[in-house]
Design a protein around this motif. Structure first.
Motif, PDB file in Angstrom:
ATOM      1  N   GLY A 153     104.008 -62.494  51.508  1.00 56.51           N
ATOM      2  CA  GLY A 153     102.931 -62.814  50.586  1.00 56.51           C
ATOM      3  C   GLY A 153     102.264 -61.602  49.963  1.00 56.51           C
ATOM      4  O   GLY A 153     102.344 -60.484  50.475  1.00 56.51           O
ATOM      5  N   LYS A 154     101.583 -61.858  48.840  1.00 60.62           N
ATOM      6  CA  LYS A 154     100.941 -60.789  48.081  1.00 60.62           C
ATOM      7  C   LYS A 154      99.858 -60.083  48.876  1.00 60.62           C
ATOM      8  O   LYS A 154      99.750 -58.853  48.832  1.00 60.62           O
ATOM      9  CB  LYS A 154     100.348 -61.373  46.794  1.00 60.62           C
ATOM     10  CG  LYS A 154      99.728 -60.334  45.875  1.00 60.62           C
ATOM     11  CD  LYS A 154      99.198 -60.981  44.603  1.00 60.62           C
ATOM     12  CE  LYS A 154      98.548 -59.948  43.681  1.00 60.62           C
ATOM     13  NZ  LYS A 154      98.010 -60.578  42.448  1.00 60.62           N
ATOM     14  N   ALA A 155      99.038 -60.833  49.613  1.00 58.49           N
ATOM     15  CA  ALA A 155      97.939 -60.219  50.376  1.00 58.49           C
ATOM     16  C   ALA A 155      98.469 -59.227  51.394  1.00 58.49           C
ATOM     17  O   ALA A 155      97.928 -58.128  51.556  1.00 58.49           O
ATOM     18  CB  ALA A 155      97.108 -61.306  51.062  1.00 58.49           C
ATOM     19  N   ASN A 156      99.527 -59.584  52.094  1.00 63.61           N
ATOM     20  CA  ASN A 156     100.108 -58.683  53.083  1.00 63.61           C
ATOM     21  C   ASN A 156     100.647 -57.423  52.415  1.00 63.61           C
ATOM     22  O   ASN A 156     100.446 -56.303  52.916  1.00 63.61           O
ATOM     23  CB  ASN A 156     101.234 -59.397  53.832  1.00 63.61           C
ATOM     24  CG  ASN A 156     101.896 -58.502  54.875  1.00 63.61           C
ATOM     25  OD1 ASN A 156     101.304 -58.191  55.906  1.00 63.61           O
ATOM     26  ND2 ASN A 156     103.121 -58.089  54.605  1.00 63.61           N
ATOM     27  N   ALA A 157     101.317 -57.579  51.265  1.00 62.03           N
ATOM     28  CA  ALA A 157     101.845 -56.424  50.539  1.00 62.03           C
ATOM     29  C   ALA A 157     100.713 -55.497  50.083  1.00 62.03           C
ATOM     30  O   ALA A 157     100.819 -54.263  50.181  1.00 62.03           O
ATOM     31  CB  ALA A 157     102.658 -56.896  49.334  1.00 62.03           C
ATOM     32  N   THR A 214     102.935 -67.120  51.489  1.00 63.07           N
ATOM     33  CA  THR A 214     103.980 -66.514  50.673  1.00 63.07           C
ATOM     34  C   THR A 214     103.958 -67.094  49.264  1.00 63.07           C
ATOM     35  O   THR A 214     103.295 -68.089  48.998  1.00 63.07           O
ATOM     36  CB  THR A 214     105.362 -66.759  51.298  1.00 63.07           C
ATOM     37  OG1 THR A 214     105.546 -68.166  51.502  1.00 63.07           O
ATOM     38  CG2 THR A 214     105.456 -66.061  52.654  1.00 63.07           C
ATOM     39  N   TRP A 215     104.699 -66.464  48.373  1.00 60.31           N
ATOM     40  CA  TRP A 215     104.665 -66.838  46.973  1.00 60.31           C
ATOM     41  C   TRP A 215     106.067 -67.110  46.445  1.00 60.31           C
ATOM     42  O   TRP A 215     107.066 -66.770  47.066  1.00 60.31           O
ATOM     43  CB  TRP A 215     103.979 -65.772  46.138  1.00 60.31           C
ATOM     44  CG  TRP A 215     104.401 -64.347  46.418  1.00 60.31           C
ATOM     45  CD1 TRP A 215     105.256 -63.887  47.397  1.00 60.31           C
ATOM     46  CD2 TRP A 215     103.977 -63.184  45.722  1.00 60.31           C
ATOM     47  NE1 TRP A 215     105.378 -62.525  47.348  1.00 60.31           N
ATOM     48  CE2 TRP A 215     104.607 -62.063  46.318  1.00 60.31           C
ATOM     49  CE3 TRP A 215     103.130 -62.970  44.644  1.00 60.31           C
ATOM     50  CZ2 TRP A 215     104.415 -60.753  45.882  1.00 60.31           C
ATOM     51  CZ3 TRP A 215     102.932 -61.664  44.214  1.00 60.31           C
ATOM     52  CH2 TRP A 215     103.567 -60.573  44.827  1.00 60.31           C
ATOM     53  N   THR A 216     106.144 -67.731  45.293  1.00 56.25           N
ATOM     54  CA  THR A 216     107.406 -67.966  44.605  1.00 56.25           C
ATOM     55  C   THR A 216     107.370 -67.240  43.264  1.00 56.25           C
ATOM     56  O   THR A 216     106.306 -66.854  42.788  1.00 56.25           O
ATOM     57  CB  THR A 216     107.641 -69.471  44.353  1.00 56.25           C
ATOM     58  OG1 THR A 216     106.534 -70.001  43.613  1.00 56.25           O
ATOM     59  CG2 THR A 216     107.756 -70.223  45.668  1.00 56.25           C
ATOM     60  N   SER A 217     108.525 -67.053  42.682  1.00 56.55           N
ATOM     61  CA  SER A 217     108.598 -66.338  41.405  1.00 56.55           C
ATOM     62  C   SER A 217     107.842 -67.098  40.330  1.00 56.55           C
ATOM     63  O   SER A 217     108.129 -68.277  40.091  1.00 56.55           O
ATOM     64  CB  SER A 217     110.064 -66.183  40.985  1.00 56.55           C
ATOM     65  OG  SER A 217     110.790 -65.499  41.973  1.00 56.55           O
ATOM     66  N   GLN A 235      87.711 -52.327  53.396  1.00 55.41           N
ATOM     67  CA  GLN A 235      87.821 -52.016  54.828  1.00 55.41           C
ATOM     68  C   GLN A 235      86.781 -52.773  55.647  1.00 55.41           C
ATOM     69  O   GLN A 235      87.089 -53.304  56.724  1.00 55.41           O
ATOM     70  CB  GLN A 235      87.662 -50.505  55.043  1.00 55.41           C
ATOM     71  CG  GLN A 235      88.861 -49.697  54.570  1.00 55.41           C
ATOM     72  CD  GLN A 235      88.615 -48.191  54.635  1.00 55.41           C
ATOM     73  OE1 GLN A 235      87.483 -47.722  54.448  1.00 55.41           O
ATOM     74  NE2 GLN A 235      89.657 -47.423  54.873  1.00 55.41           N
ATOM     75  N   LYS A 236      85.560 -52.841  55.133  1.00 58.67           N
ATOM     76  CA  LYS A 236      84.501 -53.536  55.871  1.00 58.67           C
ATOM     77  C   LYS A 236      84.734 -55.042  55.929  1.00 58.67           C
ATOM     78  O   LYS A 236      84.136 -55.731  56.766  1.00 58.67           O
ATOM     79  CB  LYS A 236      83.146 -53.233  55.226  1.00 58.67           C
ATOM     80  CG  LYS A 236      82.684 -51.789  55.443  1.00 58.67           C
ATOM     81  CD  LYS A 236      81.327 -51.527  54.811  1.00 58.67           C
ATOM     82  CE  LYS A 236      80.887 -50.090  55.045  1.00 58.67           C
ATOM     83  NZ  LYS A 236      79.570 -49.791  54.422  1.00 58.67           N
ATOM     84  N   ASN A 237      85.591 -55.559  55.054  1.00 63.24           N
ATOM     85  CA  ASN A 237      85.891 -56.991  55.033  1.00 63.24           C
ATOM     86  C   ASN A 237      87.324 -57.286  55.487  1.00 63.24           C
ATOM     87  O   ASN A 237      87.863 -58.348  55.202  1.00 63.24           O
ATOM     88  CB  ASN A 237      85.669 -57.548  53.630  1.00 63.24           C
ATOM     89  CG  ASN A 237      84.201 -57.735  53.308  1.00 63.24           C
ATOM     90  OD1 ASN A 237      83.567 -58.696  53.730  1.00 63.24           O
ATOM     91  ND2 ASN A 237      83.632 -56.795  52.556  1.00 63.24           N
ATOM     92  N   ASP A 238      87.935 -56.306  56.202  1.00 64.64           N
ATOM     93  CA  ASP A 238      89.295 -56.477  56.741  1.00 64.64           C
ATOM     94  C   ASP A 238      90.320 -56.750  55.650  1.00 64.64           C
ATOM     95  O   ASP A 238      91.267 -57.534  55.844  1.00 64.64           O
ATOM     96  CB  ASP A 238      89.330 -57.603  57.789  1.00 64.64           C
ATOM     97  CG  ASP A 238      88.461 -57.288  59.001  1.00 64.64           C
ATOM     98  OD1 ASP A 238      88.422 -56.116  59.414  1.00 64.64           O
ATOM     99  OD2 ASP A 238      87.811 -58.207  59.510  1.00 64.64           O
ATOM    100  N   PHE A 239      90.132 -56.124  54.505  1.00 64.43           N
ATOM    101  CA  PHE A 239      91.071 -56.192  53.388  1.00 64.43           C
ATOM    102  C   PHE A 239      91.313 -57.642  52.948  1.00 64.43           C
ATOM    103  O   PHE A 239      90.410 -58.460  53.014  1.00 64.43           O
ATOM    104  CB  PHE A 239      92.380 -55.486  53.750  1.00 64.43           C
ATOM    105  CG  PHE A 239      92.197 -53.992  53.906  1.00 64.43           C
ATOM    106  CD1 PHE A 239      92.276 -53.154  52.803  1.00 64.43           C
ATOM    107  CD2 PHE A 239      91.928 -53.422  55.141  1.00 64.43           C
ATOM    108  CE1 PHE A 239      92.108 -51.776  52.926  1.00 64.43           C
ATOM    109  CE2 PHE A 239      91.748 -52.047  55.283  1.00 64.43           C
ATOM    110  CZ  PHE A 239      91.834 -51.232  54.174  1.00 64.43           C
ATOM    111  N   TRP A 240      92.533 -57.957  52.502  1.00 66.48           N
ATOM    112  CA  TRP A 240      92.840 -59.287  51.967  1.00 66.48           C
ATOM    113  C   TRP A 240      93.317 -60.215  53.081  1.00 66.48           C
ATOM    114  O   TRP A 240      93.969 -59.780  54.034  1.00 66.48           O
ATOM    115  CB  TRP A 240      93.916 -59.203  50.885  1.00 66.48           C
ATOM    116  CG  TRP A 240      93.467 -58.563  49.618  1.00 66.48           C
ATOM    117  CD1 TRP A 240      92.864 -59.166  48.548  1.00 66.48           C
ATOM    118  CD2 TRP A 240      93.573 -57.175  49.249  1.00 66.48           C
ATOM    119  NE1 TRP A 240      92.592 -58.254  47.547  1.00 66.48           N
ATOM    120  CE2 TRP A 240      93.021 -57.017  47.948  1.00 66.48           C
ATOM    121  CE3 TRP A 240      94.084 -56.039  49.883  1.00 66.48           C
ATOM    122  CZ2 TRP A 240      92.971 -55.793  47.289  1.00 66.48           C
ATOM    123  CZ3 TRP A 240      94.025 -54.818  49.239  1.00 66.48           C
ATOM    124  CH2 TRP A 240      93.473 -54.707  47.958  1.00 66.48           C
TER     125      TRP A 240
END
Length: 414
Positions: A111-115, A399-402, A212-217
């Motif tokens: 997924g985009k957030a993890n990337a 996760t995402w799709t094209s 960082q203070k919000n634990d990123f995405w």
């Protein structure tokens, strides 16, 4: 039922009037005073440009070429391949040799957030510009955006003013009107209220400390941009709308592509409502409550329509002329009022927005029927998306799709 019917008629009209008033106040007291060329071309801080890619082999080269060519002096470009199933990895390896970029390859699509999280933790600069892989940025945009973050540490992110690259089809032209009028109008009005509902995922600049203070995405939220926006709201960070910061993006030009996009957006908004409802009960901020309440009422409004339609069908008398006459008059009255108010809103917004892209005024012909399209499609989207948000399990990678990128050849000729 009478109260529900009044709410059904009044809600969209009231919101449109609110957006009109907010847009006027924003333009008169803020935007009109913004100078297009009042830029500090020698910033003291740098920007890490991050591009999360999933099946973007056709578009990523243009985006990286654009970022590499920006005049902004202190920058790095980080491209993340999120387990793409096409030739994105190979394309990025070629671009890594040609341009000065950092390439991160993730074998599994999470997924985009993890990337974005992976790239953000490796970024060397204190400000992160997240850019979609189909986006072209105006050269002045980073200067406008970073100035606000450097001058005010309480701002968590600055969101820009997206424009449409592909306008060859009817859906492309409709979305051109939507972004230039509806979305811009809403962001201007929300700024006056004190809180911009959501950062634009296609193009926004973040304060890394705020992330960082919000634990990123959040990796388990279907729309990472909406989710992080509300984390900022609840943690005391502000989001600023910068209309001078322009970018050009590709939009879906098939109804199926548009439908999938809007269902995902709507589902992401509903996931945030469900996640943050308890936290909102602890907040003592009228402006933030009004914004949150508007998100809830938009769902209630849609299901209210469903209840009214069901009740009408149950009461239907095929032989009663007066029944038809009453129902038809109510429908025509509400449709006329909504269309009239929305046309005022869209015309006003297009006039204000013309300072950034004058040719959008050519699409004014769509104003007469666009309000109907906008409210109908959003109502149908909510009906489908809300159950999805209720059923979605927390903790799983979103996760995402094209995505549907529309007419690439036409956009490259503009």
């Amino acid at each position: 039922m009478v109260l529900l019917l009044m709410f059904f008629i009044a809600y969209p009209i009231t919101m449109s009037i609110f957006w009109i008033i907010g847009t006027l106040i924003y333009y008169i007291f803020i935007e009109r005073r913004l100078k297009r060329k009042n830029i500090n071309y020698h910033p003291s801080e740098g920007i890490s440009f991050i591009i999360a890619c999933y099946n973007e082999a056709e578009t990523i080269a243009d985006t990286i070429k654009n970022l590499d060519g920006l005049s902004f002096p202190l920058k790095e470009i980080i491209a993340v391949n999120d387990g793409s199933s096409d030739h994105t990895k190979e394309e990025l390896l070629k671009l890594e040799d040609e341009y000065h970029i950092k390439f991160i390859n993730l074998e599994e699509n999470k997924g985009k957030a993890n990337a974005l999280n992976v790239a953000a933790k490796l970024a060397k600069y204190p400000y992160l510009m997240c850019v979609d892989a189909d986006t072209i940025i105006d050269d002045d945009a980073p200067y406008y955006m970073i100035e606000s973050l450097v001058n005010d540490a309480s701002i968590g992110a600055v969101t820009g003013n997206p424009r449409i690259r592909n306008k060859s089809t009817l859906l492309g032209k409709i979305q051109t009107i939507e972004y230039a009028s509806m979305i811009g109008s809403i962001k201007r009005a929300q700024t006056i209220n004190g809180y911009v509902n959501t950062i634009s995922g296609v193009f926004s600049l973040f304060n890394k400390k705020a992330l960082q203070k919000n634990d990123f995405w959040d990796t388990d939220m279907i729309t990472e941009d909406i989710a992080v926006s509300w984390k900022f709201h609840l943690s005391g960070y502000k989001i600023k709308y910068e209309p001078r910061a322009l970018c050009w993006m590709l939009v879906p030009e098939t109804f199926n592509g548009l439908w999938k996009q809007r269902v995902r957006w709507s589902q992401g908004g509903h996931e945030v409502i469900l996640r943050d409802f308890k936290n909102m009960l602890k907040v003592r901020n009228v402006s933030l409550w009004l914004l949150f309440l508007e998100q809830i009422l938009s769902v209630v409004w849609v299901y209210g329509i469903v209840v009214i339609l069901a009740y009408t069908l149950l009461q239907l008398n095929f032989l009663d002329y007066y029944f038809y006459d009453y129902q038809l008059n109510i429908f025509l009255l509400s449709a006329f009022l909504l269309t009239f108010v929305n046309i005022i809103q869209f015309t006003l917004s297009l006039m204000i927005d013309s300072r950034y892209e004058r040719k959008n005024n050519l699409f004014v012909i769509f104003l007469s029927w666009y309000p109907t399209f906008y409210w109908i499609i959003n109502a149908l989207v909510v009906i489908v998306a809300f159950p999805k948000a209720l059923k979605r399990k927390k903790g799983e990678f979103a996760t995402w799709t094209s995505p549907d990128r529309g007419n690439l050849k036409e956009s490259n000729q503009d």
